[in-house]
Design a protein around this motif. Structure first.
Motif, short mmCIF file in Angstrom:
data_model
loop_
_atom_site.label_atom_id
_atom_site.label_comp_id
_atom_site.label_asym_id
_atom_site.label_seq_id
_atom_site.Cartn_x
_atom_site.Cartn_y
_atom_site.Cartn_z
N ILE A 22 -24.78 -22.30 5.04
CA ILE A 22 -24.22 -22.99 6.19
C ILE A 22 -22.87 -22.36 6.53
O ILE A 22 -21.98 -22.28 5.68
CB ILE A 22 -24.02 -24.49 5.90
N PHE A 23 -22.75 -21.91 7.74
CA PHE A 23 -21.52 -21.26 8.22
C PHE A 23 -20.95 -22.11 9.36
O PHE A 23 -21.66 -22.42 10.31
CB PHE A 23 -21.80 -19.85 8.71
N VAL A 111 -25.67 -21.51 11.50
CA VAL A 111 -24.36 -21.18 12.07
C VAL A 111 -23.95 -22.31 13.01
O VAL A 111 -24.58 -22.53 14.04
CB VAL A 111 -24.40 -19.84 12.82
N LEU A 112 -22.89 -23.01 12.63
CA LEU A 112 -22.42 -24.15 13.39
C LEU A 112 -21.17 -23.80 14.18
O LEU A 112 -20.29 -23.10 13.67
CB LEU A 112 -22.09 -25.32 12.45
N GLU A 113 -21.06 -24.32 15.40
CA GLU A 113 -19.85 -24.18 16.22
C GLU A 113 -19.28 -25.57 16.46
O GLU A 113 -20.00 -26.45 16.94
CB GLU A 113 -20.16 -23.51 17.56
N ALA A 114 -18.01 -25.75 16.13
CA ALA A 114 -17.40 -27.08 16.28
C ALA A 114 -15.99 -26.96 16.83
O ALA A 114 -15.41 -25.87 16.86
CB ALA A 114 -17.37 -27.80 14.93
N ALA A 130 -19.53 -26.53 -0.32
CA ALA A 130 -20.85 -26.00 -0.65
C ALA A 130 -20.76 -24.59 -1.24
O ALA A 130 -20.01 -23.75 -0.75
CB ALA A 130 -21.73 -26.00 0.59
N LYS A 131 -21.56 -24.35 -2.27
CA LYS A 131 -21.61 -23.01 -2.86
C LYS A 131 -22.12 -22.00 -1.83
O LYS A 131 -21.65 -20.87 -1.75
CB LYS A 131 -22.53 -23.02 -4.08
N LEU A 132 -23.10 -22.43 -1.04
CA LEU A 132 -23.64 -21.58 0.02
C LEU A 132 -23.09 -22.03 1.38
O LEU A 132 -23.83 -22.25 2.33
CB LEU A 132 -25.17 -21.64 0.02
N GLY A 133 -21.81 -22.17 1.43
CA GLY A 133 -21.15 -22.58 2.67
C GLY A 133 -19.87 -21.81 2.89
O GLY A 133 -19.14 -21.51 1.94
N ARG A 134 -19.57 -21.50 4.15
CA ARG A 134 -18.33 -20.83 4.50
C ARG A 134 -17.80 -21.44 5.80
O ARG A 134 -18.50 -21.48 6.81
CB ARG A 134 -18.53 -19.31 4.70
#
Length: 340
Positions: A22-23, A111-114, A130-134
């Motif tokens: 999750i980005f 890919v999230l835009e906020a 999250a380990k798999l999150g940036r």
């Protein structure tokens, strides 16, 4: 996972250390948020972007049907390739669905835009933990990043710029990366044949963004032109120029007038004072500045400067009244000039 700092984002985008997960691109600069998401997607697709399976969702779609995000993330592409789900306008309403995907995104990149998210915002907190999150913060350009972007853009096009072009563009641009990119592209196209760009070119093509209108406000105030002041103020404020910025520029302007007036009182002519300045004011303002040096005395400039400083302090205490305070102060000072 420790949160990325804003200055680390560019390096991350060049070489992401994750290919799935999750980005989150977030921040007050919506143009930079969008650009960051686009760059990340290009990096994730690598040398074969055509093979990627890209799905674009709007945050409102996911709000209406939360399951759609999980379905799209877990759906295997018929043609193989990288699976990317891009969500625009993401909010904390996605947290429950993302919690299910946080530890096992199934090879997909979400890919999230906020917008601008506080540190305790549930969406930002989930991604950062999250380990798999940036999480990728996107804040408006400062002088350093904006200068680098301007230089990079013109260098890539082989365009030579005058020394004062970058300083002028820094005054005009920077609030939104998308607008900045668009304006730089316009200038690059304009100078595509000549390969030279001057300050006059910038003011001609980009003046509506701020620099010229601020000069108009300063010169109308200092010159006693109430009608011109009203028009320039309306133009600036309708373009979302911050009243605090206008007060700061007015403070600097009247401090300069007072400093220059000392030389006039010592025997120099206003024109000689202006001709001796380095850097010299733009030629288009020379007559207006000379008029102001003739109109104002040092004692009157001191009164005007005090009024600006008091207005600045008042507007910081009561931000909701900043625009009203600005208008009243500048009109009062304008009337002082008109009465001389």
């Amino acid at each position: 996972m420790s949160a990325l700092k804003a200055h680390e984002v560019a390096r991350f985008l060049a070489r992401p250390d994750l290919t799935e997960g999750i980005f989150l691109a977030y921040g007050p600069d919506t143009g930079l948020v969008r650009e960051t998401a686009q760059k990340l997607i290009r990096s994730l697709t690598g040398d074969d972007p055509e093979s990627a399976s890209l799905v674009v969702l709007d945050g409102s779609e996911v709000d209406a049907d939360p399951s759609i995000l999980a379905v799209e993330a877990k759906t295997i592409s018929l043609f193989g390739g990288k699976r990317i789900v891009r969500v625009r306008g993401a909010t904390k309403s996605l947290v429950m669905t993302l919690t299910e995907l946080r530890d096992d995104p199934g090879g997909a990149a979400i890919v999230l835009e906020a917008g601008n998210l506080a540190p305790k915002d549930a969406l930002r907190a989930l991604v950062e933990a999250a380990k798999l999150g940036r999480a990728l913060p996107c804040y408006p350009d400062n002088d350093e990043t904006l200068t680098a972007l301007i230089r990079e853009t013109f260098n890539q096009q082989g365009i030579r710029v005058d020394a004062d072009v970058i300083a002028t563009l820094r005054e005009i641009l920077g609030n939104d990366r998308e607008i900045t990119r668009r304006e730089l592209e316009k200038l690059s196209l304009y100078a595509a044949s000549s390969k030279v760009l001057t300050r006059e070119d910038v003011l001609l093509l980009c003046a509506d963004n701020g620099a010229l209108v601020i000069d108009a406000i300063l010169d109308a105030t200092g010159g006693g032109h109430a009608e011109k002041l009203e028009l320039a103020l309306n133009r600036a404020l309708s373009s979302a120029v911050d009243p605090q910025r206008l007060l700061a520029m007015t403070t600097i302007h009247f401090a300069n007038l007072r400093r220059w007036r000392v030389e006039v009182d010592a025997g120099k002519t206003p024109r000689a004072v202006l001709d001796g300045l380095r850097p010299k004011p733009h030629f288009s303002r020379a007559a207006a500045l000379e008029q102001q040096l003739r109109l104002w005395t040092d004692s009157a400039l001191a009164v005007a400067s005090d009024r600006i400083l008091q207005t600045t302090a008042d507007s910081r205490r009561r931000p909701a009244l900043a625009e009203t305070s600005l208008r009243r102060a500048l009109l009062a000072i304008c009337m002082m000039a008109a009465s001389h």
